[in-house]
Design a protein around this motif. Structure first.
Motif, short mmCIF file in Angstrom:
data_model
loop_
_atom_site.label_atom_id
_atom_site.label_comp_id
_atom_site.label_asym_id
_atom_site.label_seq_id
_atom_site.Cartn_x
_atom_site.Cartn_y
_atom_site.Cartn_z
N ILE A 1 -9.82 -0.78 -16.27
CA ILE A 1 -8.47 -0.52 -15.76
C ILE A 1 -8.48 0.73 -14.89
N VAL A 2 -9.37 1.68 -15.18
CA VAL A 2 -9.54 2.83 -14.29
C VAL A 2 -10.07 2.36 -12.94
N CYS A 3 -10.99 1.40 -12.97
CA CYS A 3 -11.51 0.84 -11.72
C CYS A 3 -10.42 0.12 -10.94
N VAL A 4 -9.52 -0.56 -11.66
CA VAL A 4 -8.40 -1.23 -11.00
C VAL A 4 -7.54 -0.21 -10.26
N LEU A 5 -7.19 0.88 -10.95
CA LEU A 5 -6.38 1.93 -10.33
C LEU A 5 -7.11 2.56 -9.15
N ALA A 6 -8.40 2.85 -9.35
CA ALA A 6 -9.17 3.48 -8.28
C ALA A 6 -9.26 2.56 -7.07
N GLY A 7 -9.50 1.28 -7.30
CA GLY A 7 -9.58 0.33 -6.19
C GLY A 7 -8.28 0.23 -5.43
N ASN A 8 -7.16 0.15 -6.16
CA ASN A 8 -5.85 0.06 -5.50
C ASN A 8 -5.50 1.36 -4.77
N ALA A 9 -5.93 2.49 -5.34
CA ALA A 9 -5.64 3.77 -4.70
C ALA A 9 -6.49 4.00 -3.46
N LEU A 10 -7.70 3.45 -3.46
CA LEU A 10 -8.59 3.62 -2.31
C LEU A 10 -8.30 2.64 -1.18
N GLU A 11 -7.68 1.53 -1.50
CA GLU A 11 -7.50 0.47 -0.50
C GLU A 11 -6.81 0.93 0.78
N PRO A 12 -5.79 1.81 0.72
CA PRO A 12 -5.14 2.23 1.98
C PRO A 12 -6.05 3.00 2.94
N ILE A 13 -7.21 3.49 2.48
CA ILE A 13 -8.06 4.29 3.36
C ILE A 13 -9.43 3.68 3.61
N ARG B 1 2.51 2.16 -5.12
CA ARG B 1 3.46 1.85 -4.05
C ARG B 1 4.24 3.09 -3.62
N LEU B 2 4.62 3.91 -4.59
CA LEU B 2 5.34 5.15 -4.26
C LEU B 2 4.45 6.11 -3.48
N ALA B 3 3.17 6.16 -3.84
CA ALA B 3 2.25 7.04 -3.12
C ALA B 3 2.10 6.60 -1.67
N VAL B 4 1.97 5.30 -1.45
CA VAL B 4 1.84 4.79 -0.08
C VAL B 4 3.13 5.05 0.70
N TRP B 5 4.26 4.79 0.06
CA TRP B 5 5.56 4.97 0.71
C TRP B 5 5.84 6.44 1.05
N SER B 6 5.35 7.35 0.22
CA SER B 6 5.61 8.78 0.43
C SER B 6 4.90 9.34 1.66
N GLY B 7 3.88 8.62 2.14
CA GLY B 7 3.14 9.09 3.30
C GLY B 7 2.02 10.05 2.98
N VAL B 8 1.69 10.20 1.69
CA VAL B 8 0.66 11.16 1.31
C VAL B 8 -0.70 10.79 1.89
N TYR B 9 -0.92 9.50 2.12
CA TYR B 9 -2.21 9.08 2.68
C TYR B 9 -2.39 9.55 4.12
N ASN B 10 -1.31 9.87 4.79
CA ASN B 10 -1.41 10.36 6.17
C ASN B 10 -2.07 11.73 6.24
N TYR B 11 -2.08 12.44 5.12
CA TYR B 11 -2.66 13.78 5.09
C TYR B 11 -4.13 13.77 4.68
N ILE B 12 -4.65 12.60 4.38
CA ILE B 12 -6.06 12.49 4.00
C ILE B 12 -6.89 12.32 5.27
N GLU B 13 -7.57 13.37 5.66
CA GLU B 13 -8.29 13.39 6.93
C GLU B 13 -9.80 13.47 6.77
N THR B 14 -10.28 13.49 5.54
CA THR B 14 -11.72 13.57 5.31
C THR B 14 -12.09 12.80 4.05
N SER B 15 -13.32 12.32 4.01
CA SER B 15 -13.79 11.56 2.85
C SER B 15 -13.95 12.43 1.61
N LEU B 16 -13.83 13.75 1.77
CA LEU B 16 -13.93 14.64 0.61
C LEU B 16 -12.79 14.41 -0.38
N TYR B 17 -11.74 13.74 0.07
CA TYR B 17 -10.61 13.46 -0.81
C TYR B 17 -10.88 12.26 -1.73
#
Length: 350
Positions: free
Chosen positions: A23-35, A283-299
């Motif tokens: 289930i951690v992998c599920v969350l990680a996969g869904n969280a990584l998908e936008p980038i 969904r809230l994380a994607v909607w908030s626009g937080v992924y727009n601030y991820i500019e490097t793979s270090l995140y």
């Protein structure tokens, strides 16, 4: 007299530990998908996770279905899954309409919302197994593989009621139900386990080097062969190849799973809450626009760490206490036994 009980407890602990790791992998996969289209490292980790996490998750679900498949408890579980699907399909649709203002949004129970495909498929897997309980396990597995291969040829949208995923992942549910315990008993320890863990990590490195030239659609299991761009009559052979990859990657990943009862085991007992609730956070994380601030793979390690933190939080007993009436409603009021008494509901995540 006590030895079998101890073995059974250790065996279940292994599966609970595995379930939380998945289930951690599920969350990680869904969280990584936008980038994944922006960073090669995120794409590699995403693809590596998808080579094993859903087949193993279905396998674990099949294993635990042994306890609540037959009789009244099995019927109660089917009712609970149906209620969970109807409720969360509605809640996610309402969120899209009121919070995210998704254009052309309409509620449909025939097109599962994102992760809810698993509920629709789980319902069908249980029904199919109940219908084939009189079959020999080997015949059941062969038919499941045949259905998984043939489903890709049908001229229809694979997303409809999770039709494609239901049959594509059916073999893993059957294997978990019929062979989960025996497979667990044959897992090696010592050097064999270390070698398997090393090979699992090596697979991630191999994917990271760009040597993995497979469309993610094959791993998602939600598309027909035509939708994947393969109209050949022999396209089903590719599905068999994907099965081999998933079985191999899944077997290697099992080397990372501890067998002893621990805090991890306790968390693994409440993964249903993580599964159903984490979609709101993503969904809230994607909607908030937080992924727009991820500019490097270090995140990427930060995202994975946050996914782990969310999983631990949502698996907390306090979350279960707060959301249990919603997620595991008491359905005893609508079921009666032959003597006219009320039945207690059975949870499909014990």
């Amino acid at each position: 007299m006590t030895k079998p009980a101890i073995i059974h407890e250790d065996q279940d602990s292994f599966f609970y530990n595995l379930r939380f790791m998945l289930i951690v992998c599920v969350l990680a996969g869904n969280a990584l998908e936008p980038i994944i289209t922006r960073f090669a490292g995120a794409e590699a980790l995403f693809l590596w996770i998808y080579t094993f996490h859903m087949p193993l998750f279905v396998w674990v679900t099949g294993y635990f279905a042994r306890h609540t498949l037959k009789g009244a408890s099995g019927r109660n579980v089917l009712i609970q899954i149906a209620l969970q699907y109807l409720l969360f399909q509605s809640l996610y649709a309402i969120m899209d309409f009121t919070v995210f203002h998704t254009p052309h949004m309409r509620l449909s129970f025939f097109a599962p919302y994102l992760l809810l495909w698993f509920l629709a498929s789980h319902f069908c897997w249980r029904l199919l197994l109940r219908l084939t309980l009189s079959w020999k396990p080997l015949y059941r597995l062969l038919v499941a593989v045949m259905l998984g291969v043939c489903a890709g040829y049908l001229p229809m949208d694979g997303f409809w009621l999770s039709f494609s995923r239901t049959f594509v992942f059916l073999p893993f549910f059957v294997i978990g139900y019929d062979y989960g315990a025996s497979i667990r008993s044959r897992l090696r320890s010592g050097w064999g386990r270390r070698i398997a863990a090393t090979l699992s990590a090596a697979l991630l490195g191999w994917i990271g080097l760009g040597a993995f030239n497979i469309s993610p659609g094959w791993l998602l299991g939600s598309m027909t062969y035509a939708e994947l761009g393969h109209h050949e009559w022999f396209a089903g052979i590719y599905r068999l190849g994907i099965y081999a990859l998933e079985i191999g990657s899944g077997a290697l990943f099992l080397a990372w799973v501890p067998s002893l009862t621990s805090r991890l085991t306790d968390l693994g007992r409440r993964t249903l809450y993580v599964f159903l609730l984490h979609g709101f956070l993503v969904r809230l994380a994607v909607w908030s626009g937080v992924y727009n601030y991820i500019e490097t793979s270090l995140y990427i390690p930060v995202i994975v760490s946050i996914a782990l933190l969310f999983a631990i939080t949502l698996a907390h007993p306090a979350v279960r206490h707060a959301f249990r009436p919603l997620i595991e409603p008491d359905i005893s009021r609508v079921h009666f036994n032959r003597q006219g008494g009320l039945k207690r509901p059975a949870s499909w995540f014990r």
